[in-house]
Design a protein around this motif. Structure first.
Motif, PDB file in Angstrom:
ATOM      1  N   LEU A  89       0.827  -1.211   0.000  1.00 38.65           N
ATOM      2  CA  LEU A  89       0.000   0.000   0.000  1.00 38.65           C
ATOM      3  C   LEU A  89       0.858   1.255   0.000  1.00 38.65           C
ATOM      4  N   SER A  90       1.956   1.237   0.730  1.00 35.10           N
ATOM      5  CA  SER A  90       2.817   2.414   0.769  1.00 35.10           C
ATOM      6  C   SER A  90       3.424   2.691  -0.603  1.00 35.10           C
ATOM      7  N   LEU A  91       3.829   1.632  -1.300  1.00 34.21           N
ATOM      8  CA  LEU A  91       4.381   1.814  -2.639  1.00 34.21           C
ATOM      9  C   LEU A  91       3.308   2.225  -3.637  1.00 34.21           C
ATOM     10  N   GLY A  92       2.051   1.881  -3.333  1.00 32.63           N
ATOM     11  CA  GLY A  92       0.951   2.288  -4.193  1.00 32.63           C
ATOM     12  C   GLY A  92       0.434   3.679  -3.887  1.00 32.63           C
ATOM     13  N   GLY A  93       1.042   4.333  -2.871  1.00 31.06           N
ATOM     14  CA  GLY A  93       0.647   5.693  -2.551  1.00 31.06           C
ATOM     15  C   GLY A  93      -0.478   5.806  -1.552  1.00 31.06           C
ATOM     16  N   TYR A  94      -0.742   4.729  -0.799  1.00 37.27           N
ATOM     17  CA  TYR A  94      -1.860   4.741   0.144  1.00 37.27           C
ATOM     18  C   TYR A  94      -1.415   4.734   1.596  1.00 37.27           C
TER      19      TYR A  94
END
Length: 277
Positions: A89-94
């Motif tokens: 999620l962090s790499l997806g911008g969330y």
């Protein structure tokens, strides 16, 4: 990390997890006679409820914007842990922005006073790149080299993978070094484009074959308090519990504390070490 870098890291991570998945965990037969690990892209796409093309683009780091629901579905399909889900999620911008890097070479005075107050329990503070920001007498007794290491090398991951003393200090070095690497990657996923992080990763790849191999596996783990063993040349094996906290006013710093394991003689051993220091 910029957007292209995050997309690339996400794709590489998903590919690594897919390649290492056990087919038996999904009720799937081996590929051929011997290949028991590795899912096909088509299989992950089906399990996630997304198209093969969309999933392929994710692994390729294409300029697409997957929804949170899609990333959660893929994480479930790959049987990722809660730490793995957070990483994706962090790499997806969330996820919230990663903490800023260190503004100084040493811990602020009030953090150092806290470390000193924790004596004789070995304690130290870490910057986001795992640089050692400060330590107390207990830690210096456990690892006497800490005061003599050049500032550029005073990084926990660097010491674990390159210092022969640390390797001898850890009777379970192989397991512990892999866990540290996985925790480091989980903590720094969004910041892999940061110059301090890049510097540490690249120099470790050159200096340590074990680190280079482990980095390419894309393992990630969240921190858990646990018992640790240290083989100190002066007092023998120490049984300590490994804990980690972050000050509310300096969330970019991690304070690591080793306390005596219940039922062990570690408290007396640490007192003996400090007395002889």
């Amino acid at each position: 990390m910029n957007e292209p870098g995050r997309r690339k890291e996400l794709g590489l991570f998903l590919r690594a997890r897919r390649d290492q998945a056990l087919r038996a965990d999904y009720g799937l037969p081996p590929v051929g006679r011997t290949r028991e690990r590795g899912l096909r892209r088509e299989e992950v796409a089906f399990l996630s409820g997304v198209s093969v093309t969309w999933y392929t683009w994710l692994e390729q780091g294409r300029d697409i914007s997957p929804s949170r629901q899609v990333l959660e579905a893929i994480s479930r399909a790959l049987h990722l842990s809660s730490t793995g889900l957070g990483y994706v999620l962090s790499l997806g911008g969330y996820a919230s922005a990663a903490p800023a890097g260190p503004a100084a070479d040493t811990a602020p005075p009030h953090i150092q006073r806290l470390l000193d107050a924790l004596d004789p329990n070995p304690s130290f503070a870490l910057f986001p790149d795992w640089g050692v920001a400060g330590w107390n007498k207990g830690y210096a007794a456990l690892y006497p080299n800490i005061a003599n290491v050049p500032a550029t090398d005073r990084n926990l991951l660097w010491l674990v993978f390159t210092d022969p003393y640390v390797r001898d200090l850890l009777p379970d070095w192989d397991t512990t070094s892999k866990r540290f690497l996985a925790e480091f990657r989980a903590e720094t996923g969004q910041r892999l484009g940061d110059p301090d992080i890049q510097y540490q990763v690249e120099r470790l790849k050159e200096a340590s074959p074990e680190f280079r191999h482990g980095w390419d596996l894309y393992d990630i783990l969240g921190f858990e308090s646990r018992e640790r063993l240290f083989h100190h040349p002066a007092v023998g094996v120490l049984q300590l519990e490994h804990h980690q906290v972050s000050p509310s006013d300096r969330p970019d710093l991690h304070i690591v504390v080793y306390t005596p394991a219940p039922g062990s003689g570690a408290a007396a051993q640490m007192q003996s070490l400090l007395a002889g220091a």
